[in-house]
Design a protein around this motif. Structure first.
Motif, short mmCIF file in Angstrom:
data_model
loop_
_atom_site.label_atom_id
_atom_site.label_comp_id
_atom_site.label_asym_id
_atom_site.label_seq_id
_atom_site.Cartn_x
_atom_site.Cartn_y
_atom_site.Cartn_z
N ALA A 82 23.59 -2.59 16.93
CA ALA A 82 24.40 -3.13 18.02
C ALA A 82 25.64 -3.86 17.53
N ALA A 83 25.69 -4.20 16.25
CA ALA A 83 26.82 -4.98 15.74
C ALA A 83 28.09 -4.15 15.74
N ASP A 84 29.20 -4.77 16.19
CA ASP A 84 30.49 -4.07 16.26
C ASP A 84 31.12 -3.91 14.87
N ASP A 85 31.08 -4.95 14.05
CA ASP A 85 31.77 -4.90 12.76
C ASP A 85 31.04 -5.79 11.77
N LEU A 86 30.32 -5.14 10.83
CA LEU A 86 29.54 -5.89 9.84
C LEU A 86 30.32 -6.11 8.55
N ALA A 87 31.53 -5.59 8.48
CA ALA A 87 32.40 -5.77 7.31
C ALA A 87 31.70 -5.35 6.03
N ILE A 88 30.93 -4.27 6.11
CA ILE A 88 30.26 -3.70 4.94
C ILE A 88 30.75 -2.28 4.77
N LEU A 102 27.98 -2.49 31.93
CA LEU A 102 27.86 -3.42 30.80
C LEU A 102 26.63 -3.05 29.98
N ALA A 103 26.77 -3.11 28.65
CA ALA A 103 25.65 -2.82 27.77
C ALA A 103 25.86 -3.54 26.45
N GLY A 104 24.82 -3.47 25.60
CA GLY A 104 24.83 -4.19 24.34
C GLY A 104 24.03 -5.47 24.43
N LEU A 105 23.33 -5.67 25.56
CA LEU A 105 22.57 -6.90 25.76
C LEU A 105 21.08 -6.62 25.76
N LEU A 106 20.33 -7.57 25.25
CA LEU A 106 18.88 -7.51 25.33
C LEU A 106 18.43 -7.94 26.72
#
Length: 312
Positions: free
Chosen positions: A22-28, A251-255
């Motif tokens: 779900a993370a948008d940008d983990l910078a990995i 809307l989505a991305g929510l638990l």
């Protein structure tokens, strides 16, 4: 023979896997894939990270930080023979079917359903292959709206562009805008649009919905935002402000545990909940804007998003 690419494998839990997905940008700088190793066992999942260079200590530490449950377990580091490491990372991604849509990778080509559309979305630098419950749930919600007419659609946090492409298929005469805070995601969307022969989607690199190019194209009668609960709460006033009267908002991305906070934030902007779709721990919402366009009492302030990382 020298290694063409590398794979790092660590065990994880389902909760950790869903947070990664779900993370948008983990910078990995790696392609991250999570896999259920034992069906219905929330503790038996696996993280595979594919990268072009041998993983440094810093890379290994960054990957370990994503899966705290793996503390004390040695990382499995594998040198891979020359081959397409992105293709390897998606070998297990079977096609996903949602209504009129089938989403597939290059490793699993498939035909479109009758009257529908097949979308080629490879795993890579942006979130949204269609395999996460939030993305597939949004596809189902869009499919359910097919009988309605929309003229101006925006996909905020587009990731790979899959939801914008689905909207373009359902409403070919509509203006479609796709935005993302990450320039790499916008580049990926542009590449995917070309691969899927999708024309006419306006691409904008933007933080939220306050960008001049976004507001200039408002109001939108369909707003899609598949991001995370924290940003959705913080961005409720600006998303409501670009929505037309009686617009539909997905809307989505929510638990599920975060649903009440998100619904309340939009209710404060005159937006009411129509229906929801529970998919495991995740929830997809469809809402309707008020009969009159929402006008914030004060201009939305992006500095108020400092709490995005909070688990609400």
């Amino acid at each position: 023979m020298s290694a063409d690419s590398w794979r790092v494998t660590l065990p994880c839990t389902r909760a950790e896997a869903e947070a990664i997905d779900a993370a948008d940008d983990l910078a990995i700088d790696a392609v991250l894939m999570t896999t259920e190793e034992v069906e219905d066992d929330v503790e038996r999942w696996r993280l595979d990270a594919y990268m072009e260079d041998e993983p440094s200590d810093a890379m290994l530490a960054a990957l370990r930080a994503l899966v705290p449950s793996a503390a004390g377990t040695p990382a499995e580091v594998t040198a891979l023979s020359p081959q397409d490491w992105v293709a390897m990372s998606q070998e297990g991604l079977e096609p996903i079917r949602e209504g009129r849509f089938v989403v597939h990778t290059s490793a699993h080509p498939t035909a479109a359903p009758e009257g529908g559309r097949a979308l080629l979305i490879d795993a890579g630098r942006a979130f949204g292959t269609g395999h996460h419950a939030t993305t597939s749930g949004c596809l189902a919600m869009l499919d359910g709206l097919a009988g309605r007419s929309f003229r101006n659609v925006i996909d905020v946090g587009t990731g790979t562009g899959v939801l914008a492409f689905a909207a373009a298929h359902l409403w070919p005469d509509a203006a479609i805008t796709a935005t993302d805070i990450d320039p790499a995601a916008v580049d990926v969307t542009r590449e995917n649009a070309a691969a899927n022969q999708v024309d006419g989607v306006e691409l904008i690199v933007a933080d939220g919905a306050l960008n001049d190019a976004i507001t200039a194209r408002a109001p939108y009668d369909l707003v899609i935002a598949n991001i995370l609960a924290g940003p959705l709460v913080s961005m409720a006033p600006e998303l409501a402000a670009i929505a037309d009267a009686n617009a539909r908002i997905l809307l989505a991305g929510l638990l599920e545990t975060q649903r009440e906070a998100v619904v309340a934030a939009f209710a404060a902007c005159g937006v009411t909940l129509d229906t929801l779709d529970r998919r495991g721990d995740w929830t997809i919402l469809r809402l309707t804007a008020g009969a009159d366009r929402f006008v914030p009492q004060s201009p939305p302030d992006p500095k108020g998003r400092d709490g995005w990382a909070l688990d609400i």
